[in-house]
Design a protein around this motif. Structure first.
Motif, PDB file in Angstrom:
ATOM      1  N   LEU A  79    -163.983 -50.710   2.039  1.00  0.00           N
ATOM      2  CA  LEU A  79    -163.692 -49.343   1.664  1.00  0.00           C
ATOM      3  C   LEU A  79    -162.461 -48.821   2.396  1.00  0.00           C
ATOM      4  O   LEU A  79    -161.600 -48.165   1.812  1.00  0.00           O
ATOM      5  N   ASN A  80    -162.361 -49.133   3.688  1.00  0.00           N
ATOM      6  CA  ASN A  80    -161.194 -48.720   4.466  1.00  0.00           C
ATOM      7  C   ASN A  80    -159.927 -49.375   3.946  1.00  0.00           C
ATOM      8  O   ASN A  80    -158.870 -48.744   3.895  1.00  0.00           O
ATOM      9  N   ALA A  81    -160.012 -50.631   3.541  1.00  0.00           N
ATOM     10  CA  ALA A  81    -158.853 -51.335   2.987  1.00  0.00           C
ATOM     11  C   ALA A  81    -158.410 -50.703   1.675  1.00  0.00           C
ATOM     12  O   ALA A  81    -157.209 -50.537   1.429  1.00  0.00           O
ATOM     13  N   VAL A  82    -159.370 -50.326   0.845  1.00  0.00           N
ATOM     14  CA  VAL A  82    -159.048 -49.671  -0.433  1.00  0.00           C
ATOM     15  C   VAL A  82    -158.377 -48.322  -0.171  1.00  0.00           C
ATOM     16  O   VAL A  82    -157.365 -47.987  -0.804  1.00  0.00           O
ATOM     17  N   ARG A  83    -158.917 -47.557   0.750  1.00  0.00           N
ATOM     18  CA  ARG A  83    -158.315 -46.257   1.087  1.00  0.00           C
ATOM     19  C   ARG A  83    -156.899 -46.422   1.608  1.00  0.00           C
ATOM     20  O   ARG A  83    -155.997 -45.675   1.229  1.00  0.00           O
ATOM     21  N   THR A  93    -154.846 -48.903   1.057  1.00  0.00           N
ATOM     22  CA  THR A  93    -154.002 -49.337  -0.056  1.00  0.00           C
ATOM     23  C   THR A  93    -153.618 -48.149  -0.935  1.00  0.00           C
ATOM     24  O   THR A  93    -152.446 -47.999  -1.321  1.00  0.00           O
ATOM     25  N   MET A  94    -154.591 -47.301  -1.238  1.00  0.00           N
ATOM     26  CA  MET A  94    -154.299 -46.139  -2.074  1.00  0.00           C
ATOM     27  C   MET A  94    -153.353 -45.168  -1.364  1.00  0.00           C
ATOM     28  O   MET A  94    -152.477 -44.576  -1.989  1.00  0.00           O
ATOM     29  N   ASP A  95    -153.517 -45.019  -0.059  1.00  0.00           N
ATOM     30  CA  ASP A  95    -152.600 -44.159   0.707  1.00  0.00           C
ATOM     31  C   ASP A  95    -151.174 -44.691   0.644  1.00  0.00           C
ATOM     32  O   ASP A  95    -150.225 -43.926   0.472  1.00  0.00           O
ATOM     33  N   VAL A  96    -151.030 -46.003   0.770  1.00  0.00           N
ATOM     34  CA  VAL A  96    -149.700 -46.624   0.693  1.00  0.00           C
ATOM     35  C   VAL A  96    -149.119 -46.445  -0.710  1.00  0.00           C
ATOM     36  O   VAL A  96    -147.948 -46.086  -0.868  1.00  0.00           O
ATOM     37  N   LEU A  97    -149.946 -46.674  -1.730  1.00  0.00           N
ATOM     38  CA  LEU A  97    -149.479 -46.490  -3.105  1.00  0.00           C
ATOM     39  C   LEU A  97    -149.077 -45.045  -3.374  1.00  0.00           C
ATOM     40  O   LEU A  97    -148.082 -44.781  -4.059  1.00  0.00           O
ATOM     41  N   LEU A  98    -149.822 -44.102  -2.828  1.00  0.00           N
ATOM     42  CA  LEU A  98    -149.483 -42.693  -3.007  1.00  0.00           C
ATOM     43  C   LEU A  98    -148.157 -42.378  -2.327  1.00  0.00           C
ATOM     44  O   LEU A  98    -147.329 -41.652  -2.881  1.00  0.00           O
ATOM     45  N   LEU A 103    -152.941 -41.385  -9.921  1.00  0.00           N
ATOM     46  CA  LEU A 103    -152.537 -42.703  -9.449  1.00  0.00           C
ATOM     47  C   LEU A 103    -153.725 -43.664  -9.431  1.00  0.00           C
ATOM     48  O   LEU A 103    -153.613 -44.816  -9.858  1.00  0.00           O
ATOM     49  N   SER A 104    -154.866 -43.179  -8.990  1.00  0.00           N
ATOM     50  CA  SER A 104    -156.069 -43.991  -8.963  1.00  0.00           C
ATOM     51  C   SER A 104    -156.465 -44.440 -10.370  1.00  0.00           C
ATOM     52  O   SER A 104    -156.832 -45.598 -10.586  1.00  0.00           O
ATOM     53  N   ILE A 105    -156.360 -43.544 -11.324  1.00  0.00           N
ATOM     54  CA  ILE A 105    -156.670 -43.884 -12.718  1.00  0.00           C
ATOM     55  C   ILE A 105    -155.704 -44.951 -13.220  1.00  0.00           C
ATOM     56  O   ILE A 105    -156.111 -45.924 -13.863  1.00  0.00           O
ATOM     57  N   CYS A 106    -154.428 -44.796 -12.914  1.00  0.00           N
ATOM     58  CA  CYS A 106    -153.428 -45.786 -13.334  1.00  0.00           C
ATOM     59  C   CYS A 106    -153.719 -47.152 -12.721  1.00  0.00           C
ATOM     60  O   CYS A 106    -153.616 -48.174 -13.405  1.00  0.00           O
ATOM     61  N   VAL A 107    -154.080 -47.176 -11.458  1.00  0.00           N
ATOM     62  CA  VAL A 107    -154.392 -48.445 -10.787  1.00  0.00           C
ATOM     63  C   VAL A 107    -155.595 -49.096 -11.455  1.00  0.00           C
ATOM     64  O   VAL A 107    -155.585 -50.303 -11.747  1.00  0.00           O
ATOM     65  N   ARG A 108    -156.622 -48.310 -11.727  1.00  0.00           N
ATOM     66  CA  ARG A 108    -157.814 -48.872 -12.378  1.00  0.00           C
ATOM     67  C   ARG A 108    -157.495 -49.409 -13.765  1.00  0.00           C
ATOM     68  O   ARG A 108    -158.001 -50.461 -14.165  1.00  0.00           O
ATOM     69  N   LEU A 109    -156.662 -48.691 -14.508  1.00  0.00           N
ATOM     70  CA  LEU A 109    -156.276 -49.174 -15.832  1.00  0.00           C
ATOM     71  C   LEU A 109    -155.517 -50.494 -15.738  1.00  0.00           C
ATOM     72  O   LEU A 109    -155.763 -51.420 -16.515  1.00  0.00           O
TER      73      LEU A 109
END
Length: 73
Positions: free
Chosen positions: A9-13, A15-20, A35-41
């Protein structure tokens, strides 16, 4: 087991922080939720270039609609 899930979970967070941050640097205008929706798609196999084209078209349509609403007021 819980610590592995926590680490994941920490790794996902992270990663999302870096992507943001990359998204902000590139001035994409995407918030964390979008951004999260785009990543999931993309993870589901959606072509990123096609997704980008759709987002651009939706923004153009939104701007056109707002402009027409403002001109009628």
């Amino acid at each position: 087991m819980a610590s592995a899930a926590n680490a994941n979970l920490n790794a996902v967070r992270e990663t999302m922080d870096v992507l943001l941050e990359i998204s902000r640097l590139l001035n994409t205008g995407l918030d964390m939720e979008s951004l999260s929706i785009c990543v999931r798609l993309c993870e589901q196999g959606i072509n990123p270039e096609a997704l980008s084209a759709v987002i651009k078209e939706l923004r153009k349509a939104s701007e056109t609609l707002k402009a027409s609403e403002n001109s009628t007021n």
